[in-house]
Write a protein that holds these residues in place. Sequence first.
Motif, PDB file in Angstrom:
ATOM      1  N   GLU A   1       0.834  -1.203   0.000  1.00  0.00           N
ATOM      2  CA  GLU A   1       0.000   0.000   0.000  1.00  0.00           C
ATOM      3  C   GLU A   1       0.872   1.258   0.000  1.00  0.00           C
ATOM      4  O   GLU A   1       1.740   1.437   0.846  1.00  0.00           O
ATOM      5  CB  GLU A   1      -0.904   0.015   1.241  1.00  0.00           C
ATOM      6  CG  GLU A   1      -1.850   1.190   1.294  1.00  0.00           C
ATOM      7  CD  GLU A   1      -2.987   1.084   0.299  1.00  0.00           C
ATOM      8  OE1 GLU A   1      -3.399   2.140  -0.214  1.00  0.00           O
ATOM      9  OE2 GLU A   1      -3.453  -0.045   0.040  1.00  0.00           O
TER      10      GLU A   1
ATOM     11  N   ALA B   1      -1.738  -2.378  -8.738  1.00  0.00           N
ATOM     12  CA  ALA B   1      -2.662  -1.301  -8.364  1.00  0.00           C
ATOM     13  C   ALA B   1      -3.726  -1.804  -7.396  1.00  0.00           C
ATOM     14  O   ALA B   1      -4.117  -1.087  -6.456  1.00  0.00           O
ATOM     15  CB  ALA B   1      -3.313  -0.714  -9.611  1.00  0.00           C
ATOM     16  N   GLU B   2      -4.199  -3.037  -7.584  1.00  0.00           N
ATOM     17  CA  GLU B   2      -5.182  -3.621  -6.662  1.00  0.00           C
ATOM     18  C   GLU B   2      -4.641  -3.700  -5.239  1.00  0.00           C
ATOM     19  O   GLU B   2      -5.401  -3.632  -4.271  1.00  0.00           O
ATOM     20  CB  GLU B   2      -5.571  -5.029  -7.133  1.00  0.00           C
ATOM     21  CG  GLU B   2      -6.455  -5.059  -8.370  1.00  0.00           C
ATOM     22  CD  GLU B   2      -6.633  -6.467  -8.898  1.00  0.00           C
ATOM     23  OE1 GLU B   2      -6.102  -7.412  -8.267  1.00  0.00           O
ATOM     24  OE2 GLU B   2      -7.288  -6.635  -9.940  1.00  0.00           O
ATOM     25  N   ALA B   3      -3.316  -3.844  -5.141  1.00  0.00           N
ATOM     26  CA  ALA B   3      -2.685  -3.950  -3.820  1.00  0.00           C
ATOM     27  C   ALA B   3      -2.341  -2.577  -3.240  1.00  0.00           C
ATOM     28  O   ALA B   3      -1.720  -2.498  -2.180  1.00  0.00           O
ATOM     29  CB  ALA B   3      -1.428  -4.804  -3.912  1.00  0.00           C
ATOM     30  N   GLY B   4      -2.725  -1.512  -3.941  1.00  0.00           N
ATOM     31  CA  GLY B   4      -2.496  -0.168  -3.422  1.00  0.00           C
ATOM     32  C   GLY B   4      -1.234   0.503  -3.912  1.00  0.00           C
ATOM     33  O   GLY B   4      -0.829   1.544  -3.374  1.00  0.00           O
TER      34      GLY B   4
ATOM     35  N   SER C   1      -4.423   5.985  -9.519  1.00  0.00           N
ATOM     36  CA  SER C   1      -3.169   5.474  -8.963  1.00  0.00           C
ATOM     37  C   SER C   1      -2.174   5.052 -10.042  1.00  0.00           C
ATOM     38  O   SER C   1      -1.163   4.427  -9.739  1.00  0.00           O
ATOM     39  CB  SER C   1      -3.449   4.272  -8.053  1.00  0.00           C
ATOM     40  OG  SER C   1      -4.051   3.215  -8.782  1.00  0.00           O
TER      41      SER C   1
ATOM     42  N   GLU D   1      -2.939 -13.122 -16.590  1.00  0.00           N
ATOM     43  CA  GLU D   1      -3.355 -13.051 -15.193  1.00  0.00           C
ATOM     44  C   GLU D   1      -2.615 -14.052 -14.306  1.00  0.00           C
ATOM     45  O   GLU D   1      -2.657 -13.940 -13.075  1.00  0.00           O
ATOM     46  CB  GLU D   1      -4.864 -13.283 -15.086  1.00  0.00           C
ATOM     47  CG  GLU D   1      -5.715 -12.176 -15.694  1.00  0.00           C
ATOM     48  CD  GLU D   1      -5.683 -12.142 -17.212  1.00  0.00           C
ATOM     49  OE1 GLU D   1      -5.915 -11.058 -17.781  1.00  0.00           O
ATOM     50  OE2 GLU D   1      -5.410 -13.204 -17.836  1.00  0.00           O
TER      51      GLU D   1
ATOM     52  N   CYS E   1       0.405  -4.511 -14.002  1.00  0.00           N
ATOM     53  CA  CYS E   1       0.034  -3.167 -13.529  1.00  0.00           C
ATOM     54  C   CYS E   1      -1.249  -3.208 -12.717  1.00  0.00           C
ATOM     55  O   CYS E   1      -1.343  -2.599 -11.637  1.00  0.00           O
ATOM     56  CB  CYS E   1      -0.133  -2.221 -14.720  1.00  0.00           C
ATOM     57  SG  CYS E   1       1.400  -1.757 -15.548  1.00  0.00           S
ATOM     58  N   LYS E   2      -2.241  -3.925 -13.218  1.00  0.00           N
ATOM     59  CA  LYS E   2      -3.528  -3.975 -12.523  1.00  0.00           C
ATOM     60  C   LYS E   2      -3.413  -4.710 -11.196  1.00  0.00           C
ATOM     61  O   LYS E   2      -4.031  -4.305 -10.201  1.00  0.00           O
ATOM     62  CB  LYS E   2      -4.581  -4.626 -13.425  1.00  0.00           C
ATOM     63  CG  LYS E   2      -4.983  -3.748 -14.603  1.00  0.00           C
ATOM     64  CD  LYS E   2      -6.079  -4.386 -15.442  1.00  0.00           C
ATOM     65  CE  LYS E   2      -6.533  -3.443 -16.549  1.00  0.00           C
ATOM     66  NZ  LYS E   2      -7.606  -4.043 -17.393  1.00  0.00           N
ATOM     67  N   ARG E   3      -2.628  -5.769 -11.157  1.00  0.00           N
ATOM     68  CA  ARG E   3      -2.469  -6.522  -9.901  1.00  0.00           C
ATOM     69  C   ARG E   3      -1.775  -5.672  -8.842  1.00  0.00           C
ATOM     70  O   ARG E   3      -2.165  -5.680  -7.670  1.00  0.00           O
ATOM     71  CB  ARG E   3      -1.679  -7.800 -10.157  1.00  0.00           C
ATOM     72  CG  ARG E   3      -1.457  -8.657  -8.917  1.00  0.00           C
ATOM     73  CD  ARG E   3      -2.766  -9.191  -8.371  1.00  0.00           C
ATOM     74  NE  ARG E   3      -2.573  -9.911  -7.122  1.00  0.00           N
ATOM     75  CZ  ARG E   3      -2.513  -9.335  -5.915  1.00  0.00           C
ATOM     76  NH1 ARG E   3      -2.622  -8.021  -5.793  1.00  0.00           N
ATOM     77  NH2 ARG E   3      -2.334 -10.073  -4.831  1.00  0.00           N
TER      78      ARG E   3
ATOM     79  N   GLU F   1      -7.676   2.721 -17.300  1.00  0.00           N
ATOM     80  CA  GLU F   1      -8.456   1.613 -16.748  1.00  0.00           C
ATOM     81  C   GLU F   1      -8.176   1.441 -15.254  1.00  0.00           C
ATOM     82  O   GLU F   1      -9.078   1.079 -14.487  1.00  0.00           O
ATOM     83  CB  GLU F   1      -8.137   0.323 -17.495  1.00  0.00           C
ATOM     84  CG  GLU F   1      -8.673   0.305 -18.931  1.00  0.00           C
ATOM     85  CD  GLU F   1      -8.201  -0.911 -19.712  1.00  0.00           C
ATOM     86  OE1 GLU F   1      -7.362  -1.678 -19.180  1.00  0.00           O
ATOM     87  OE2 GLU F   1      -8.657  -1.090 -20.852  1.00  0.00           O
ATOM     88  N   ILE F   2      -6.949   1.706 -14.843  1.00  0.00           N
ATOM     89  CA  ILE F   2      -6.599   1.568 -13.429  1.00  0.00           C
ATOM     90  C   ILE F   2      -7.171   2.733 -12.621  1.00  0.00           C
ATOM     91  O   ILE F   2      -7.685   2.554 -11.518  1.00  0.00           O
ATOM     92  CB  ILE F   2      -5.069   1.491 -13.257  1.00  0.00           C
ATOM     93  CG1 ILE F   2      -4.550   0.159 -13.818  1.00  0.00           C
ATOM     94  CG2 ILE F   2      -4.675   1.632 -11.784  1.00  0.00           C
ATOM     95  CD1 ILE F   2      -3.050   0.054 -13.860  1.00  0.00           C
TER      96      ILE F   2
END
Length: 252
Positions: free
Chosen positions: A5, A27-30, A53, A220, A23-25, A49-50
């Motif tokens: 985070e 970003a999901e984690a902060g 952040s 993924e 990138c998306k993974r 899309e993200i």
Amino acid sequence: MKGLEGKRAIVTGGGGGLGTAICKRLAEAGVIVGVFDLNKEAAEKVASEIGGSASAYAVDISDQAAVIAGVQAFENDHGPADILVNNAGWDKVGNFLDTDKDLWEKIVGINLWGPLHMTHAVGQGMAARGGGKIITIASDAARVGSSGEGVYSACKGGMVSFSKTLARELARKNVNVNVVCPGPSDTPILNDFVGEGEMGQKIYEGLKRAIPFKRLGQPEDFGGIVAFLASEEADYITGQVISVSGGLTMAG
């Protein structure tokens, strides 16, 4: 994952399929993500899309001056990079003796010089601050070879050796350096490798049969291991090469 985070990451090739998933993974984690890609529109699409952040940067990683400028732009926008993911890669399949130096130089520029440029630009700050995570996406072609990908395999093998050396050099600076080696995955490089038509489909199906999980890797499938290696969970892991291949390669 612990400790992600608010961290700041640069991901090269962030506009491609595998890069997008990484990138998306993160970003999901902060994580605040810098999407670096030669294709500005692709990078901007991923950043959009993200959301807030993520930011997009058009960078040719084979050009050291462009890399330095890109890293400076990211750090001016968001602060020092805590995580570097050397993901960008490119290849054109062909038997080595049928290729020429112009092609070799392009492959080397992206797959070897590119991550060297990025690591040098980002790693200096990490070492000075006493911490950071560097993760390079290589290939199982570096470990077992791959017909038609001689120069690409050489570059990826070089990054494996380089990363092990850098891991030793930077251990006392608390900078972790690790490598992820994808096996056969549903990417443009694989599609170029197998070709089109009936023969291409036979090769594609043969690869799936050879993999214990009976499927090719998907973008993924790789985000999790990158997030793990970037997190505090992996603080005692460095100099390692991890295959993500559905069990196809089980080298020690």
